[in-house]
Design an enzyme around this catalytic site. Structure first.
Site, PDB file in Angstrom:
ATOM      1  N   HIS A  45     -13.070   0.628  -5.478  1.00 42.58           N
ATOM      2  CA  HIS A  45     -13.702   0.759  -3.961  1.00 42.58           C
ATOM      3  C   HIS A  45     -15.287   0.997  -4.123  1.00 42.58           C
ATOM      4  O   HIS A  45     -15.690   1.742  -5.029  1.00 42.58           O
ATOM      5  CB  HIS A  45     -13.086   2.260  -3.635  1.00 42.58           C
ATOM      6  CG  HIS A  45     -11.459   2.015  -3.202  1.00 42.58           C
ATOM      7  ND1 HIS A  45     -10.697   1.037  -3.280  1.00 42.58           N
ATOM      8  CD2 HIS A  45     -10.760   3.220  -2.947  1.00 42.58           C
ATOM      9  CE1 HIS A  45      -9.472   1.146  -2.900  1.00 42.58           C
ATOM     10  NE2 HIS A  45      -9.489   2.511  -2.698  1.00 42.58           N
TER      11      HIS A  45
ATOM     12  N   CYS B 261      -8.061   8.500  -3.192  1.00 44.15           N
ATOM     13  CA  CYS B 261      -9.257   7.441  -3.988  1.00 44.15           C
ATOM     14  C   CYS B 261     -10.624   7.619  -3.619  1.00 44.15           C
ATOM     15  O   CYS B 261     -11.334   7.807  -4.149  1.00 44.15           O
ATOM     16  CB  CYS B 261      -8.674   6.341  -4.289  1.00 44.15           C
ATOM     17  SG  CYS B 261      -7.886   5.449  -2.802  1.00 44.15           S
TER      18      CYS B 261
END
Lengths: 354, 354, 354, 354
Positions: free
Chosen positions: D243, D150
């Site tokens: 994130h 990710c």
């Protein structure tokens, strides 16, 4: 059918933004006027408002020019939604009503006035009859129609079918309320991080007293207050949206947890029968998992997300003879505020009161 | 006076660490043996335990060699504190008691056994008389002495003076409990961030049933259970330490909020009279600010931090005739767990029961 | 030795409260005067201040009468600590200095003035020589002595021993800063819950520019700015206290992670040699666990809790030739604010500059 | 056109649920087989999976019978998506590929194998050519196609247009990563409440090394690794999804913040040209507000929510000569995991590789 032009007072704050979400793409209403304080007036909405919500600001409101919160600003509208803080609503809303507008207000200023309807469409649709009385009393062409405090709405929506079918004598409710209920800047992060606050000013009074009016009987231009004893203790917790309420009930007649769940699950009322656009198909969703309802999911409850409340953990109460206890969780900002006003307006429209 | 050598079962977990904090520098007790699971046995405590708390690990325990949780491990001790999970406590504690140890246990395994004292030293010090009965029943040289569940302790400590002075008939309590109550790994961050969980397994049962024993009357080797009706609804919130309880009471006799505050504030009992080392001077601290008690501060309440509970927002209840409601907040890990066991041991020592 | 009477400007805010904690029971200083805004003046401190911190408000300050923030208020003191917001400090501090007081200020207003010492006692104690220059330049009997921004202090304390022993050319630092750094009401809960804010006004400028002065060379009444390139990116996260900084360094000379740890761990400077009361024995604590430093524990780092910084995860950097990277975490409110000013005052006292 | 039947391995976990959201109502793919561990096999999906996400579980998957994670289970599918943990993926995925399936995997097990494509469709669509090589090397009828970690995806998506237009020499990135990245139970609430964790196992290695392959040049069945120096420091913060990465770049050629914003904003690549169903119209959204991007909103970035990344605070860097720094925030669970695999499959379909 062309849409009804509507105005929104206090359009830039967080509750105002929830109204915009509820009214964007509405099949009956069209946002015509957005008002805000002097410092925002004249700006495009996109410039005036810092958007707090998801989904992002609807495209169609970005270019609307924000107007000052005055009667002139809403001349070309039929209904005016009010997301104003109560101190300002107190002054502005009567002017709007006097000028012929129906004011669908989320503010607490006039909720308890005897001739002002305090509405939960599933519960007391006939209280709209007060509008006539209000116009007559005050010599207004318009009227103020209010919705209750968020905590009251969420609680009463779950209680209503039980009141009808088995009767409720006494209610204890301890709440765990979301941050958004205090407004965007209402709770400081230093106050609530790794903490909770067991106090919300005026909240307990509202939760205990608004129901007496809402559940009251309309007769000849008056509401005779209901008799139900409620004790509330209101707490703020670190949750963005969604008030959760821990409820202990003394019922008038015996009812098992299973039958309580059934009664709640089957509950439908006038907004459902009238197919109002933002009425949830089921106002009460029964959660079966043992650790539900939780606000992070319950804030979206219902076929119209956020317009139903979620109930779970229905169980017997060991203290009261006909005791039942459960948890409710619902979206304070939608069903408990903006969505409540919009549903009120839909009900008025469906009853040809606009 | 030389100190009494003591052991600690389950020394590496979070409750075990709270025990170490309570026992470090204790004027009467000296940590002689620390036990843990097989995989920790043989290591220095500093290596075996990941320390979760503040202040940091006391210097004097760092070099203690962790032993396996067996009878041999605690041979050189007089009291054994148990921070074991109940599944392990169930098996281990009787062996220790049989081997002549007084087991001061925080585990729930034997709390409700008729001949096992379930103690809150401020409330039922005479229940220690059960020790004799227990030894006789079981043919043990030692005995198991337990403390209640955290939620029970915090609740009863606040209720006790009211029970004595005005009487309590019925209790509704809705809790907002800290993460640490579930153990270090008990609640996942994805579960609780921007959320709450309205369910804690077995917690409501404990909160409703343990008080009946604790408040019961000791007579001839038996406890006659008290009559008090309690309904509990237990919720987990995103707070590290400190359980907060929203309480609604029906009193037997009338008492104003002011007099309730006075009664609570003046409450003292045997631990205070005996000047037990970790007994707080006042077991109940009355908070005057309108938005207190809050767990972030209440977790440190008392002259021995964490050993008192904080009570606030004492107010009349509109539902019950002699109704009173308030909030309590207290440290679940200290007063509600490790500190409770240590206070039990202090009481036994002061009464020459060791 | 009788204690030196000191004053505290802005005593009721959160930084003011941290000063009170640092000064309470101080061996050299005695709180004589507490000042605050007009609306607090005349009240007892206990009435004037809503206490935010743990431990609770020290007994000895509760009855002190708060004075207005004026020169007369601090007449009977020798040093005046300033916890004022910079907009007020800008006006008030020069008046105090003119009236002969040493003003130990946490405000940013005068930090970068060429004749005002910007002090980290472990780094540039000789910059106190600027006091003479300042008095001469301004014709004052007193002087203003400042400490840097919290982020700067925490960063530089960790960098200083490396600068001395191996040299540093370039610094990249991305921070994760605590809520308390913005003041009690600085960050709204709705902003930061389930979120972070990648921006703190003016913080990056301070972090990049204050070091050039602090690390500069004092000569003949002037500071020649140091040459070190720093790039900072400052973020706010949902942590109550403790700023964490992710640092990437280009060293002048090669140094392994092990040797960097050793250099930091052995670092001592003038405050340690002088045994200043609040100087930590080790200014830098090396954390060995792979997932440390974490702010919840690092906020208490040091023999004087909160006065040291914790460094961990020292490892090679794959980008720079002599690259090193690590994490620092330290208490922004103690080492980064109130404690920094108090340490400055201790240094001045030890050097007979009061 | 009839839809392509697809399977999903590891369907009950949190990543599996994100896959179900991405594949529900997909115009090209139809979920035919859901697999999970033995204990779930045989149950209806609704019984087997505790649903964590919003919106609620799609109706159409509730009644699908969960199958064991075996080759037979996916016989009737053409593509198999893998949400398996890497330890299981390592064993299962080759079997699937051998049996002729295209395995679109989110697992890290085979990402760095020389003949396995590690894809970001906007960046290296030609790396799909490795499929032929892989089949040949391994004698498989099917193949494994992977997406990166990710953190890598979110970073590279933002860097790619700069690499193409101005060149990048060196990258420093310090991350603030969401809880969901660790899986539903990965981070304990006691660890992260009022805290952060400056360490994520293996994350920095992946962030520094996966880009070298992704940005590498495909030639004759091989990838020649790219040359770009990356240093990553990875932190976990209390955010549910999204994130955020603080990036410092040394560019090869000068570019102003304005031109960097323009280059990013205009970036389009093959998925956009091919109009892949879940390709966002703009892969990079430039945020203009000074305190953005923030994960609570950026997690929904893009015309396909969660499939674009948000970039903000683009500004010059004072350390590097051609330095630029900015923040990126993107949805780790969608663009960074399930959505990435689905986009890979769409690209393969559009290129007739299925």
């Amino acid at each position: 059918m062309s849409k009804i032009p509507v105005g929104l007072l206090g359009a830039t704050g967080m509750v105002g933004q929830r109204f915009i979400q509820s009214l964007s793409d509405h099949p009956w209403f069209e946002l015509e006027a957005l008002t805000a304080s002097e410092k925002s007036a004249g700006k495009r909405y996109e410039e005036a408002a810092k958007w707090y919500l998801y989904p992002p600001m609807p495209e169609e409101v970005k270019d609307i020019e924000v107007r000052p919160t005055e009667v002139e600003a809403v001349e070309d509208t039929e209904i005016v939604f009010s997301a104003l803080p109560s101190s300002i609503a107190e002054e502005v809303e009567p002017k709007m009503a006097k000028a012929g507008k129906i004011v669908a207000s989320n503010a607490s200023s006039y909720r308890m006035d005897p001739d002002v309807p305090l509405m939960i469409p599933e519960i007391n649709p006939d209280h709209l009859n007060l509008i006539e009385q209000q116009k007559e009393n005050r010599g207004w062409d318009g009227a103020i129609v209010t919705n209750p405090n968020c905590t009251t709405i969420i609680l009463l929506l779950a209680l209503k079918p039980l009141i009808d079918e088995v009767g409720i004598n006494r209610v204890f409710v301890s709440t765990m309320q979301a941050l958004s209920g205090a407004g965007y800047g209402g709770v400081k992060s230093m106050e609530i991080e790794d903490n909770l606050i067991p106090y919300i000013p005026k909240e307990e009074w509202k939760t205990e007293n608004e129901p007496l009016k809402i559940l009251g009987k309309y007769e000849k231009g008056k509401i005779e207050k209901a008799e139900i004893d409620i004790s509330a203790s209101c707490n703020r917790v670190a949750v963005l949206d969604g008030h959760t309420e821990s409820v202990f009930l003394e019922l008038e007649n015996e009812a098992s947890p299973k039958s309580v769940e059934r009664i709640m699950s089957e509950f439908k009322a006038e907004p459902q029968e009238l197919n109002l656009p933002t009425a949830p198909i089921k106002p009460i969703i029964i959660e079966k998992e043992p650790d539900k309802p939780q606000p992070r999911s319950a804030r979206h409850a219902g076929s119209v997300p956020g317009m139903a409340v979620a109930v779970g953990r229905v169980r017997e109460d060991p203290v009261f003879e006909n005791g039942i206890r459960f948890l409710i969780s619902g979206n304070n900002a939608i069903r408990g505020a903006a969505g409540a006003s919009v549903l009120n307006a839909e009900l008025m429209k469906a009853k040809d009161l606009l």
